[in-house]
Motif scaffolding. Structure first.
Motif, short mmCIF file in Angstrom:
data_model
loop_
_atom_site.label_atom_id
_atom_site.label_comp_id
_atom_site.label_asym_id
_atom_site.label_seq_id
_atom_site.Cartn_x
_atom_site.Cartn_y
_atom_site.Cartn_z
N PHE A 197 52.10 42.57 42.67
CA PHE A 197 52.15 42.92 41.26
C PHE A 197 51.76 41.74 40.38
O PHE A 197 50.92 41.86 39.48
N SER A 201 47.63 40.97 38.93
CA SER A 201 47.65 41.49 37.56
C SER A 201 47.16 40.44 36.58
O SER A 201 47.13 39.24 36.87
N ARG A 205 49.59 43.16 32.12
CA ARG A 205 50.39 43.97 33.05
C ARG A 205 51.69 43.26 33.40
O ARG A 205 52.74 43.89 33.51
#
Length: 302
Positions: A197, A201, A205
């Motif tokens: 993540f 990103s 985000r």
């Protein structure tokens, strides 16, 4: 009827407004975010796509002048950006006013020389626009250096502090609610999900994790509550830096982080006793459209 276009483009979202020749808003909308980093081919394509999407809707009104505030737009690429806007919207490049989004936000909040502005969204920055048009900026150096108090800072600080507890105890310790909120957003409880993540990103985000921290703080999580408190202090620090360099003036705090959690506003006010502090809701795109209208009317005057 002549129409005029204003666009406020940030890293995560863009907003646009069209006004008629009397200044009445006749259309508005939103689009994807972008930056003015035209030296980067990927960012140039991103900005072009964003503006093209707005043009599909705005072109029906045939605006004859435009004003755009675009995050990260430096003067070195103004000519290139002006030609890009002119081509997409069928506007004479000479009728395209350009600046960055923070200059636009300041002008939508204060007359030059009359206040200090702190903006906290995905990133954070403080600025003062002097009466002569020169800018003093504090903070705003991006997630790799600072952006204290921003959504990205809140998210990364929470992950940092959470993983330190996991390193030391094997679990989140007293930050269980914060861990649950964050891991629900990243898609799993393992390091691999968090790593994918964060490192897969952009800052926009990553910043979307900030509401998870706020939810945990609302539920009483002590670590999340401390991070929210520290975010307020970081944003107040930007105001203090402007006061130290320019002098005491009214201070406006804008951006999504201001309303993320009640402790943000109260914390800022506690950090700035005696200062004139406000939290206005500005419409920078509408201000840009009015600026385009006024500039055209001035330029067209015989």
């Amino acid at each position: 009827m002549s129409t005029f276009l204003g666009i406020d483009t940030g890293g995560t979202a863009s907003r646009w407004v069209i006004v008629d020749d009397t200044g009445i808003v006749i259309d508005r909308g939103s689009a994807a975010g972008a930056t003015g980093h035209l030296f980067n081919p990927v960012e140039r394509e991103r900005l072009t796509a964003t503006l093209a999407g707005i043009a599909d809707r705005a072109r029906q009104h045939a605006p004859i002048a435009a004003c755009l505030g675009i995050t990260g737009l430096g003067e070195a690429v103004h000519a290139e950006a002006r030609n890009l806007v002119g081509a997409l919207f069928a506007i004479e490049p000479a009728m395209v006013l350009l600046g960055d989004d923070m200059d636009l936000a300041f002008r939508a909040t204060f007359a030059p020389g009359t206040g200090h502005l702190v903006s906290a969204g995905t990133g954070s920055i403080g600025l003062h626009l002097r009466a002569d048009g020169s800018l003093i900026r504090v903070g705003g150096r991006g997630l790799l250096i600072d952006d204290g108090g921003s959504g990205t800072w809140i998210a990364l600080t929470a992950l940092d502090q959470l993983y330190r507890r996991i390193d030391e105890t094997g679990g989140p310790a007293e930050a269980e609610r914060l861990a649950a909120e964050l891991f629900a957003e990243v898609g799993g409880t393992g390091w691999s999900e968090t790593r994918s993540f964060v490192y897969g990103s952009d800052r926009g985000r990553i910043g979307t994790l900030a509401p998870a921290v706020a939810r945990a703080a609302t539920a009483g999580d002590p670590l999340a509550t401390d991070i929210i408190r520290r975010a307020a202090a970081e944003l107040a620090r930007l105001a203090k830096a402007l006061i130290a360099r320019v002098g005491p003036l009214p201070i406006a705090f804008i951006g999504g982080i201001v309303t993320l959690h009640p402790a943000i506003k109260s914390g800022i006010e506690a950090e700035l006793p005696g200062a004139v502090v406000s939290f206005p809701q500005i419409d920078a795109a509408a201000h840009a459209a009015q600026w385009a209208r006024q500039n055209y009317q001035t330029e067209a005057r015989p």
